[in-house]
Design an enzyme around this catalytic site. Structure first.
Site, PDB file in Angstrom:
ATOM      1  N   LEU A   1      11.064   1.160   7.283  1.00 49.29           N
ATOM      2  CA  LEU A   1      10.636   1.372   6.023  1.00 49.29           C
ATOM      3  C   LEU A   1      11.472   2.762   5.578  1.00 49.29           C
ATOM      4  O   LEU A   1      11.860   3.545   6.075  1.00 49.29           O
ATOM      5  CB  LEU A   1       9.121   2.042   6.053  1.00 49.29           C
TER       6      LEU A   1
ATOM      7  N   TYR B   1       0.896  -1.117   0.239  1.00 52.03           N
ATOM      8  CA  TYR B   1      -0.056  -0.061  -0.064  1.00 52.03           C
ATOM      9  C   TYR B   1       0.794   1.319   0.027  1.00 52.03           C
ATOM     10  O   TYR B   1       2.234   1.326   0.435  1.00 52.03           O
ATOM     11  CB  TYR B   1      -0.850   0.057   1.212  1.00 52.03           C
TER      12      TYR B   1
ATOM     13  N   ARG C   1       8.293   4.468  -4.597  1.00 52.82           N
ATOM     14  CA  ARG C   1       8.424   3.557  -3.358  1.00 52.82           C
ATOM     15  C   ARG C   1       7.428   2.407  -3.892  1.00 52.82           C
ATOM     16  O   ARG C   1       7.791   1.180  -3.471  1.00 52.82           O
ATOM     17  CB  ARG C   1       7.900   3.868  -2.201  1.00 52.82           C
TER      18      ARG C   1
ATOM     19  N   ARG D   1      -6.886 -20.782  -2.179  1.00 54.91           N
ATOM     20  CA  ARG D   1      -5.936 -20.687  -1.176  1.00 54.91           C
ATOM     21  C   ARG D   1      -4.823 -21.672  -1.200  1.00 54.91           C
ATOM     22  O   ARG D   1      -4.951 -22.734  -1.045  1.00 54.91           O
ATOM     23  CB  ARG D   1      -6.570 -20.799   0.431  1.00 54.91           C
TER      24      ARG D   1
END
Length: 284
Positions: free
Chosen positions: A204, A33, A52, A100
């Site tokens: 980060l 995100y 980024r 899955r």
């Protein structure tokens, strides 16, 4: 709320936007995100967030269904559709739906979502008072440089900080501060040096962090990118965090101990003022 959101090429009322229960972002946190600030209807530091995003996608082998130019267009359109003057744009890309299985699907169809959050990012009352932080162990995974959606531990850290009566958490590994629960951590020493942890897989690579370090250098502040200890943080002259949501936000208390005189420091406030002034001027 009655926002218009973007989902896989469609503009929808938020109540009508649905993602598959088999989406790997839901099942495995297999998603990344970005959050971009908006002031006066314009995007702050978009180029850095876009770069980024591309890096994070490359690290996970994700492919965005839109080109960088198209994605910029979607950001601008979501601002217009929601009449967003000030706030945030949240973007998330997952590997998409698949049965899955821990193994990645052979031919994934990514899920791309954007939505807005109206919020007063300029007039943050905490900028005038500063925030308190609690020190907690850094128990996140080892690739914090990738902006993934696996944010359970940062959420738990924020909740534990609140339980202790603090506004946020600073995370600690082997006696050294890594970063805040969702921001970069900085201190200013008694001789006026700005110290922050160097870039690595442990933190980060903050877009606001990068800009603030550049600003500090521009105004003649010495910058040291190195680990700093808990003790060094508690005895610092000033402390602050940086993020797209908070810009530059003073930290005035660490684990109950006042930083400096317990008020936002002058250099911290100057960096905040300069950051806001220059980034608004260069917003797109």
């Amino acid at each position: 709320m009655n926002r218009t959101v973007y989902l896989n090429g469609a503009w929808l009322a938020e109540a009508d936007a649905h993602v598959s229960i088999f989406d790997r972002g839901f099942l495995f946190a297999d998603a990344i995100y970005e959050v971009t600030g908006v002031v006066n209807g314009k995007l702050l530091e978009y180029e850095g967030h876009s770069a980024r995003l591309q890096r994070s996608m490359g690290e996970l082998g994700l492919v965005c269904p839109l080109s960088p130019e198209e994605l910029l267009g979607v950001h601008r359109e979501i601002v217009q559709r929601n009449a967003l003057s000030e706030g945030l744009i949240y973007l998330q890309i997952s590997r998409g739906p698949a049965d899955r299985d821990f193994a990645f699907p052979a031919n994934p169809v990514p899920t791309l979502v954007l939505f807005t959050q109206a919020k007063a990012v300029l007039d943050n009352p905490k900028a005038r008072t500063g925030i308190s932080v609690a020190l907690l162990p850094d128990l996140r995974w080892a690739r914090c440089d990738i902006k993934t959606v696996q944010l359970l531990y940062p959420s738990m850290a924020k909740m534990e900080a609140a339980r202790q009566g603090a506004d946020d958490a600073w995370l600690v590994e082997e006696g050294f501060v890594t970063e805040a629960s969702s921001a970069s951590a900085h201190i200013i020493t008694s001789d006026g040096v700005l110290v922050t942890r160097p870039l690595s897989q442990a933190i980060l690579h903050g877009i606001t962090r990068h800009s603030v370090l550049d600003l500090a250098t521009t105004i003649g502040v010495a910058v040291e990118e190195r680990p700093f200890s808990v003790e060094e943080a508690k005895t610092a002259a000033e402390a602050f965090i940086t993020s797209a949501t908070n810009f530059v936000l003073p930290v005035t208390q660490i684990d109950g101990q006042l930083i400096g005189d317990g008020q936002p420091g002058p250099l911290t406030l100057r960096l905040r003022e300069l950051y806001i002034e220059r980034k608004i001027a260069s917003a797109i």
